[in-house]
Every structure is written in C-alpha cells, then in structure tokens.
Design an enzyme around this catalytic site. Structure first.
Site, PDB file in Angstrom:
ATOM      1  N   LYS A 156      36.187  40.238  -1.135  1.00 13.10           N
ATOM      2  CA  LYS A 156      36.450  40.493  -2.551  1.00 13.10           C
ATOM      3  C   LYS A 156      35.238  40.221  -3.442  1.00 13.10           C
ATOM      4  O   LYS A 156      35.097  40.803  -4.510  1.00 13.10           O
ATOM      5  CB  LYS A 156      37.645  39.663  -3.022  1.00 13.10           C
ATOM      6  CG  LYS A 156      38.974  40.199  -2.514  1.00 13.10           C
ATOM      7  CD  LYS A 156      40.130  39.500  -3.220  1.00 13.10           C
ATOM      8  CE  LYS A 156      41.453  40.185  -2.922  1.00 13.10           C
ATOM      9  NZ  LYS A 156      41.923  39.923  -1.553  1.00 13.10           N
ATOM     10  N   GLU A 197      43.287  40.160 -13.385  1.00 17.54           N
ATOM     11  CA  GLU A 197      44.604  39.616 -13.086  1.00 17.54           C
ATOM     12  C   GLU A 197      44.561  39.207 -11.624  1.00 17.54           C
ATOM     13  O   GLU A 197      43.774  39.738 -10.839  1.00 17.54           O
ATOM     14  CB  GLU A 197      45.700  40.651 -13.353  1.00 17.54           C
ATOM     15  CG  GLU A 197      46.059  41.546 -12.206  1.00 17.54           C
ATOM     16  CD  GLU A 197      44.941  42.484 -11.804  1.00 17.54           C
ATOM     17  OE1 GLU A 197      44.686  42.565 -10.593  1.00 17.54           O
ATOM     18  OE2 GLU A 197      44.312  43.112 -12.677  1.00 17.54           O
ATOM     19  N   SER A 219      38.218  40.557   7.249  1.00 17.63           N
ATOM     20  CA  SER A 219      38.039  40.591   5.794  1.00 17.63           C
ATOM     21  C   SER A 219      37.904  39.214   5.149  1.00 17.63           C
ATOM     22  O   SER A 219      37.285  39.088   4.104  1.00 17.63           O
ATOM     23  CB  SER A 219      39.200  41.350   5.155  1.00 17.63           C
ATOM     24  OG  SER A 219      40.441  40.815   5.578  1.00 17.63           O
TER      25      SER A 219
HETATM   26  C1  LIG Z   1      42.825  40.630  -0.778  1.00 19.89           C
HETATM   27  C2  LIG Z   1      42.587  40.601   0.667  1.00 19.89           C
HETATM   28  C3  LIG Z   1      42.904  41.705   1.502  1.00 19.89           C
HETATM   29  C4  LIG Z   1      43.605  42.941   1.015  1.00 19.89           C
HETATM   30  O1  LIG Z   1      42.913  43.682   0.073  1.00 19.89           O
HETATM   31  P1  LIG Z   1      42.223  45.082   0.392  1.00 19.89           P
HETATM   32  O2  LIG Z   1      41.883  45.602  -0.951  1.00 19.89           O
HETATM   33  O3  LIG Z   1      43.214  45.933   1.112  1.00 19.89           O
HETATM   34  O4  LIG Z   1      41.044  44.816   1.225  1.00 19.89           O
HETATM   35  C5  LIG Z   1      42.571  41.628   2.839  1.00 19.89           C
HETATM   36  N1  LIG Z   1      41.995  40.530   3.366  1.00 19.89           N
HETATM   37  C6  LIG Z   1      41.693  39.451   2.612  1.00 19.89           C
HETATM   38  C7  LIG Z   1      41.061  38.276   3.265  1.00 19.89           C
HETATM   39  C8  LIG Z   1      41.982  39.449   1.238  1.00 19.89           C
HETATM   40  O5  LIG Z   1      41.675  38.371   0.505  1.00 19.89           O
END
Ligand SMILES: *Cc1c(COP(=O)(O)O)cnc(C)c1O
Length: 393
Positions: free
Chosen positions: A90, A112, A379
């Site tokens: 993010k 938000e 992610s």
């Molecule tokens: C917010 C988040 C996601 C989901 O958001 P995407 O916009 O689909 O990438 C996935 N993994 C983590 C670790 C997150 O914090």
C-alpha cells in the site's frame, strides 16, 4: 485492448465515472493533474527516490524450496512486498498519490480507512512529504484497530471518527467524499486500491506497476526467463494489477487472482465477486460486485480485512471478461493453513490477505509440471494479524 490505461474512462465496458454532480469538478481537476504529472520528469524522479530511500525498494524475489517440497510443487518464488516500510504494498500507492498532491499544490490530504492499513500508509507518506493528513475511520473500526489509530496519530495524522450508519468503511468513504466535494481546491483525496471512478484505477495501477516491473527484471536475471504462473490475492485489486501489469502482454504467463472464499458459498459468507457473476455500480465505478436481487450491496466476510469488500477493480473485471486472467477463491481455513505452512517451512510470516494467494498455490502445486516457475505476490506481512491467528488457531 489496454487493461492498464482507460479508454474514454473505461476498460472494455468496466470503470467509468459514476459520481454525483457535486464531485465532477474535483475529478476533472484530478484527471488534468494526473495527465500532466504522469509524464513529468520531476514527478517520476521524486517518486523513484521515495520508493527506494523511504519505502525500501526494490523488494527481493525469494525462492521458497522447503515450502515447494512440502506441497510437492515446482519452483516457487515470493515477491516480497511484505518487506516494505509499513508492511505492505500500500505504501507504493500512498507515496505516488501524496507526491501528486504535493506537486500539484494541494495543502492537505484526506483518506478513508477500514482496517487502518491504507490510513497508516497515507499518514506515513504525508509525514515523509510534509503534508497535513486527515483520515476518516468508522468508530467501530477505530475500536477494532486501535493500534493502527495509534500509528497514524504518531505519524501526525488526525483520525476522524465516523459515527454514522454502521460506523465502518463505507460510512467513512461517504464522509471523506463529502469533505472532498467541498474542499477539492486545496484538498487531495488519496484512495486505497485500484477502484473507484476514473482516474483512480489507472493511477493506482500505475503506481503499483513497479511490483511487476521489478519482478519481470528479477525473473529474467535470476532465472533466465519468464514465470509460468503469477498469483496474487485480490481485495480491490491493486497488488494484483501491480504484479500482473508487466506480464499481461506475455500470453505464456498465466495470471491468477485469488479472492476471499470466506467461510462458505452462501451470500454474505464470502467476498468472491466473480463467483456471483453480477455487475453494477459501487463507489463510482461499474464492475463485478456482490448484490441482492434488488441491487442492494451484500455484506461480505473474510478472515482478512483487506479482502473483505463487495466490489472489484474495473481492470480485473475487464481481464476476467477477456479471459486474460483467471479468478479463483481460497477460504478462511485454507488461508490460515497456508500462512502456517509458509511460516514453518520458510520463516516468513505473511499477511492473511497474501495467505489466500499462497493457499491457492498449495492447492494446485502438485498438478503443475515440475519445470514450472510460480511467483506469488506476497502483498504484506502478518504481524498485524497475530491476534486473529491466535484466536482462530
Ligand atoms: C489492503 C491489502 C490487500 C488488498 O488490497 P488490494 O488493493 O487488492 O491489493 C492485500 N494484501 C495486503 C497485505 C493488504 O494490506
């Protein structure tokens, strides 16, 4: 067809700008600013510098041989977005948008947040760039995510408690939009995923595309070729579109998005938007979403807050319709089991969101040819999920 850059605000028939009249001037100004700064050399140089010196890019591509052996699979690699500052991909998006805010002369950033991850990334990016930041958050979410409220506050952000409706994410979105419609001349609205009205999906995908660019270069250098499968979890779709972006025009690379299968197949028990195969408008954009026969948005469930959302980004809707990417689901239990196996075999504690992508690979690994190369976009890291993991174990 271009799945990354909108044509007349759309990707195939998905996307668009479905907002009340009062928000159109704000979006028109944002479209003009984005059009200018996306080509600006100063913007590109500063973004690159913040990504490397503040966020910690490039992130490594890590092979996980003990995990691969445990699941009887081919070679498996992780793209390590979990190692970034603030713990997930993010920050890439927050830095890109907040830098755009700063260069285009905005005096204040609003956002938000639901679980607080996007709020934390935005607060950190604003502190890094010297911009005041205010984050709208439902009162219920503030209680559930007290640590993230503390993090944002330490980064100098003001967290505004939203006491309307269900006091969760969608009420926070409404408050943020109300603020923005009245204040857009000096305020930037930082959106957290590849969602919402144009130009947000295009912008967010472009800021997350660094994941795919790095992965492709690392693959060619470390492995001498392209991967066979690229797998990512999908909430709104930003980490997935980020890693997919570099491989969309390479037909040999299979792209797999993993949604939240939750605790069951009944309405309200999951967040698998493609499972329902229904389209409509939510938060400014025409896409696949979960709704009932009357068009009311359905409640969703996932063990991971980041995947718990009723709509999916329009670029993924177009990739699905064109059959360029495949979308599957992994459920709560599968994600938890995958998180544990990865931790045990490799010493890597991933976020519950990312664990859905790991879980899908666990399921298919034994069927794949042994010479395959599989890449999972990891992610985020799992420290934020320890409470849930302990509770559900
Ligand atoms: C917010 C988040 C996601 C989901 O958001 P995407 O916009 O689909 O990438 C996935 N993994 C983590 C670790 C997150 O914090």
């Amino acid at each position: 067809m271009n799945f990354l850059i909108a044509k007349n605000n759309y990707y195939d028939k998905f996307g668009g700008i479905f907002v009340p009249e009062i928000l159109m001037p704000a979006l028109q100004q944002l479209i003009a600013d984005w059009k200018y700064y996306r080509r600006s050399a100063a913007f590109k140089a500063q973004f690159k510098k913040s990504l490397s010196e503040f966020a910690g890019r490039p992130t490594p591509l890590t092979e996980i041989p003990r995990f691969a052996e445990a699941v009887k699979g081919p070679r498996i690699f992780l793209k390590r977005e979990d190692l970034l500052h603030t713990g997930a991909h993010k920050i890439n998006n927050a830095l890109g948008q907040c830098l755009l805010a700063k260069l285009s002369g905005k005096k204040r950033v609003i956002a938000e947040t639901g679980a607080g991850q996007h709020g934390v990334a935005t607060a950190a990016a604003c502190a890094h760039l010297g911009l005041p930041c205010e984050v709208y958050m439902g009162a219920v979410d503030m209680q559930r995510q007290a640590l993230n409220v503390q993090r944002m506050t330490l980064f100098g952000a003001k967290v505004i408690s939203v006491n309307n409706g269900t006091q969760t994410l969608k009420d926070a979105v409404n408050e943020a939009l109300r603020d923005w419609s009245a204040s857009f001349e000096e305020t930037y609205y930082c959106l957290g995923s590849a969602l919402g009205p144009h130009p947000y999906p295009e912008m967010v995908a472009s800021f997350q595309a660094v994941i795919g660019k790095e992965t492709k270069a690392q693959c060619l250098k470390q492995l001498g070729g392209l991967p066979h499968q690229v797998v990512a979890c999908i909430g709104g779709g930003s980490n997935a579109i980020g890693i997919f972006s570099a491989f969309i025009d390479q037909p040999s690379v299979e792209l797999i998005g993993v949604e939240a299968g939750g605790k069951g197949n009944k309405p309200g028990e999951h967040a698998a938007r493609f499972f329902a195969d229904d389209v409509g408008v939510l938060h400014g954009c025409y896409t696949y979403l979960l709704q009932n026969a009357d068009g009311q948005i359905m409640p969703t469930h996932s063990i991971s807050a980041g995947l718990d959302y009723p709509a999916i980004g329009p670029q993924h809707a177009a990739l699905f319709a064109a059959k360029r990417a495949t979308y599957v689901a992994a459920n709560d239990q599968e994600a938890l089991a995958a998180l544990k196996l990865l931790a045990e075999t490799e010493g890597i504690l991933c976020a519950l969101e990312s664990a859905h992508a790991v879980a899908h690979v666990m399921k298919i690994a034994h069927e794949l040819p042994k010479e395959n190369i599989v890449i999972i976009n990891l992610s985020g890291r799992g420290d934020k999920d320890l409470g849930t993991i302990i509770e559900k174990s």
